[in-house]
Design a protein around this motif. Structure first.
Motif, short mmCIF file in Angstrom:
data_model
loop_
_atom_site.label_atom_id
_atom_site.label_comp_id
_atom_site.label_asym_id
_atom_site.label_seq_id
_atom_site.Cartn_x
_atom_site.Cartn_y
_atom_site.Cartn_z
N CYS A 65 8.55 1.63 7.52
CA CYS A 65 7.35 1.72 6.66
C CYS A 65 7.68 1.80 5.19
O CYS A 65 6.79 1.62 4.35
N LYS A 66 8.93 2.05 4.85
CA LYS A 66 9.27 2.30 3.45
C LYS A 66 9.67 1.01 2.74
O LYS A 66 10.80 0.86 2.25
N THR A 67 8.71 0.07 2.68
CA THR A 67 8.95 -1.19 2.00
C THR A 67 7.80 -1.47 1.05
O THR A 67 6.69 -0.94 1.22
N LEU A 68 8.05 -2.33 0.08
CA LEU A 68 7.00 -2.68 -0.87
C LEU A 68 5.86 -3.42 -0.18
O LEU A 68 4.70 -3.27 -0.56
N SER A 69 6.16 -4.22 0.85
CA SER A 69 5.10 -4.95 1.54
C SER A 69 4.19 -4.01 2.31
O SER A 69 2.96 -4.19 2.33
N VAL A 70 4.75 -3.00 2.96
CA VAL A 70 3.92 -2.02 3.66
C VAL A 70 3.09 -1.22 2.66
O VAL A 70 1.90 -0.95 2.87
N LEU A 71 3.72 -0.83 1.55
CA LEU A 71 2.98 -0.12 0.51
C LEU A 71 1.79 -0.94 0.03
O LEU A 71 0.68 -0.42 -0.14
N GLU A 72 1.99 -2.22 -0.19
CA GLU A 72 0.91 -3.09 -0.64
C GLU A 72 -0.23 -3.09 0.38
O GLU A 72 -1.42 -3.03 0.01
N GLY A 73 0.12 -3.14 1.68
CA GLY A 73 -0.91 -3.12 2.71
C GLY A 73 -1.71 -1.83 2.70
O GLY A 73 -2.94 -1.84 2.87
N VAL A 74 -1.02 -0.70 2.50
CA VAL A 74 -1.72 0.59 2.45
C VAL A 74 -2.67 0.62 1.26
O VAL A 74 -3.84 1.01 1.38
N LEU A 75 -2.19 0.21 0.10
CA LEU A 75 -3.03 0.24 -1.10
C LEU A 75 -4.25 -0.68 -0.94
O LEU A 75 -5.35 -0.35 -1.38
N VAL A 135 9.72 4.26 -1.81
CA VAL A 135 10.11 3.30 -0.78
C VAL A 135 11.50 2.78 -1.09
O VAL A 135 12.07 3.06 -2.16
N ASN A 136 12.04 2.02 -0.16
CA ASN A 136 13.39 1.49 -0.29
C ASN A 136 13.36 0.05 -0.81
O ASN A 136 12.35 -0.65 -0.71
N LEU A 137 14.51 -0.39 -1.31
CA LEU A 137 14.76 -1.79 -1.60
C LEU A 137 15.95 -2.24 -0.76
O LEU A 137 16.73 -1.40 -0.29
N PRO A 138 16.14 -3.54 -0.58
CA PRO A 138 17.35 -3.99 0.13
C PRO A 138 18.63 -3.50 -0.53
O PRO A 138 19.65 -3.31 0.13
N GLU A 139 18.54 -3.22 -1.83
CA GLU A 139 19.73 -2.77 -2.57
C GLU A 139 20.04 -1.30 -2.38
O GLU A 139 21.12 -0.85 -2.76
N GLY A 140 19.11 -0.53 -1.81
CA GLY A 140 19.41 0.88 -1.62
C GLY A 140 18.18 1.70 -1.30
O GLY A 140 17.03 1.23 -1.38
N ASN A 142 15.32 4.58 -1.59
CA ASN A 142 14.50 5.35 -2.53
C ASN A 142 14.67 4.92 -3.98
O ASN A 142 14.62 5.75 -4.90
N LEU A 143 14.85 3.63 -4.21
CA LEU A 143 15.05 3.15 -5.57
C LEU A 143 13.74 2.91 -6.31
O LEU A 143 13.74 2.68 -7.51
N VAL A 144 12.61 2.97 -5.59
CA VAL A 144 11.29 2.81 -6.21
C VAL A 144 10.44 3.99 -5.78
O VAL A 144 10.31 4.28 -4.58
N GLY A 145 9.84 4.70 -6.73
CA GLY A 145 9.03 5.84 -6.35
C GLY A 145 8.51 6.60 -7.55
O GLY A 145 8.59 6.12 -8.69
N ALA A 146 7.96 7.77 -7.27
CA ALA A 146 7.39 8.60 -8.33
C ALA A 146 7.45 10.05 -7.91
O ALA A 146 7.45 10.37 -6.71
N PHE A 147 7.50 10.94 -8.89
CA PHE A 147 7.32 12.36 -8.63
C PHE A 147 5.81 12.62 -8.57
O PHE A 147 5.11 12.41 -9.57
N TRP A 148 5.31 13.03 -7.42
CA TRP A 148 3.87 13.25 -7.25
C TRP A 148 3.68 14.44 -6.31
O TRP A 148 3.58 14.29 -5.10
N PRO A 149 3.66 15.65 -6.86
CA PRO A 149 3.56 16.84 -6.01
C PRO A 149 2.28 16.86 -5.18
O PRO A 149 1.21 16.44 -5.66
N PRO A 150 2.35 17.34 -3.95
CA PRO A 150 1.15 17.45 -3.13
C PRO A 150 0.27 18.60 -3.58
O PRO A 150 0.68 19.45 -4.37
#
Length: 354
Positions: A65-75, A135-140, A142-150
């Motif tokens: 689930c930790k991909t940009l494509s899945v994130l796009e679907g959720v949004l 989310v992850n990238l093929p390069e590694g 958790n390379l894309v994300g944000a600090f967003w406290p619950p």
């Protein structure tokens, strides 16, 4: 019921106890529920009954689930039901799903409220607390994300009874790590026969492991210094996950990575804590690794998020509960890797990631 406060602006509470799924409550008229495909349907039904979500979004299990494509679907799902700025996203499931759902909450309309409800040990003691999303990238990892406290976190330990033993032991890696870097009393408790779903002592041990992270996050939300200590063992762990395309699950990768970090610590003059990390690997019984060489993992370690303009930094230990950050010469990294490789298995042939 046990409660741990995580400081910040604003602060929030982590509740630890039994039967929490049926008692969830959020002050939002619109709620989006994000959950993985492998989650027990009873968990989803309980949360749906408690929150009446405007939309439910099923996503792939684990790191799928930790991909940009899945994130796009959720949004897109959030936009299709016209969720507003005063709505909320609830992430129900393991650490991968809470990472994804939190990043969706941080991104949608530039930020809506987020509530994690972790159902795995790994999610409870690590991923759902602290506000790191991504989310992850093929390069590694958790390379894309944000600090967003619950706004609030619910930890229902009853959900742990559904986990396969190997998955429970996978999550134990993060609790054990918290023992190594801050609260040594956790070490014996995690390896104890009592550290199992359903045991009366489990909620307190889980809460104590969470408290370690809560304290660190309160003092250093955006990982300017101390929060990096929570990544003990993770530099090699993330490399193992990336180079094997997630075939090595996160908790087992952390188990392997902690032993490598202990070897590095010893090589640089720290106390020899490798008996502790060996004991954990014996307890965890991780899957055998595929063939690997130092050249396979080194590029991924170089992209670790603790790196700065001067290079990669490792979290090491002077002694129990005495972590520090250090740059390690490549010859030491390589020497410790060869020691590690001999101990964890006959992995001598190179692999070629695609």
């Amino acid at each position: 019921m046990l409660k741990i406060e995580v400081g910040g602006a604003p602060s929030y509470i982590v509740e630890v106890g039994s039967g929490l799924l049926t008692r969830l409550s959020v002050p939002h008229k619109q709620v989006a529920l994000v959950y993985p495909a492998d989650l027990p349907p009873s968990f989803v039904a309980q949360v749906q009954a408690a929150l009446s979500p405007a939309v439910t979004v099923e996503v792939p299990a684990r790191d799928g689930c930790k991909t940009l494509s899945v994130l796009e679907g959720v949004l897109s799902k959030l936009a299709q039901v016209n969720l507003t700025r005063d709505s909320a996203v609830v992430g129900l499931g393991g650490g991968a799903v809470t990472d994804l759902a939190g990043f969706a909450a941080a991104s949608y309309l530039r930020g809506v409220a987020y509530y994690p409800v972790p159902t795995t040990l790994l999610g409870m003691v690590d991923a759902a607390v602290g506000g790191k999303t991504g989310v992850n990238l093929p390069e590694g990892k958790n390379l894309v994300g944000a600090f967003w406290p619950p706004r609030h976190v619910w930890v229902d330990v009853d959900t742990l009874a559904t986990l396969p033993p190997a998955t429970f032991r996978e999550g134990a890696a993060e609790a054990y790590k918290h023992g190594l870097i801050a609260n040594p009393s956790l070490l014996a408790r995690v390896l104890s026969p009592d550290f199992v779903p359903g045991h009366p002592s489990l909620p307190q041990t889980v809460a104590d492991a969470i408290a370690v992270k809560a304290g660190v996050v309160t003092r250093d939300l955006t990982e300017q210094n101390e929060r990096a200590y929570l990544n003990f063992g993770h530099t090699l762990a993330h490399a193992l996950e990336a180079v094997t395309h997630q075939a090595v699950p996160h908790g087992e990768a952390v188990g392997y990575g902690m032993h490598y970090a202990a070897l590095l610590s010893r090589e640089l003059g720290g106390q020899d804590l490798t008996d502790h990390t060996r004991a954990f690997l014996k307890y965890q019984q991780p899957k055998a690794l595929p063939p690997l060489t130092f050249e396979d993992v080194q590029p991924y370690m170089a992209r670790d998020k603790k790196a700065d303009a001067e290079g990669v930094r490792f979290v090491l230990l002077h002694d129990l509960a005495r972590p520090y950050l250090a740059r390690v010469p490549e010859e030491v990294l390589r020497r410790a890797f060869e020691m590690w490789r001999k101990e964890v298995g006959p992995i001598t042939s190179p692999i070629h990631p695609t």
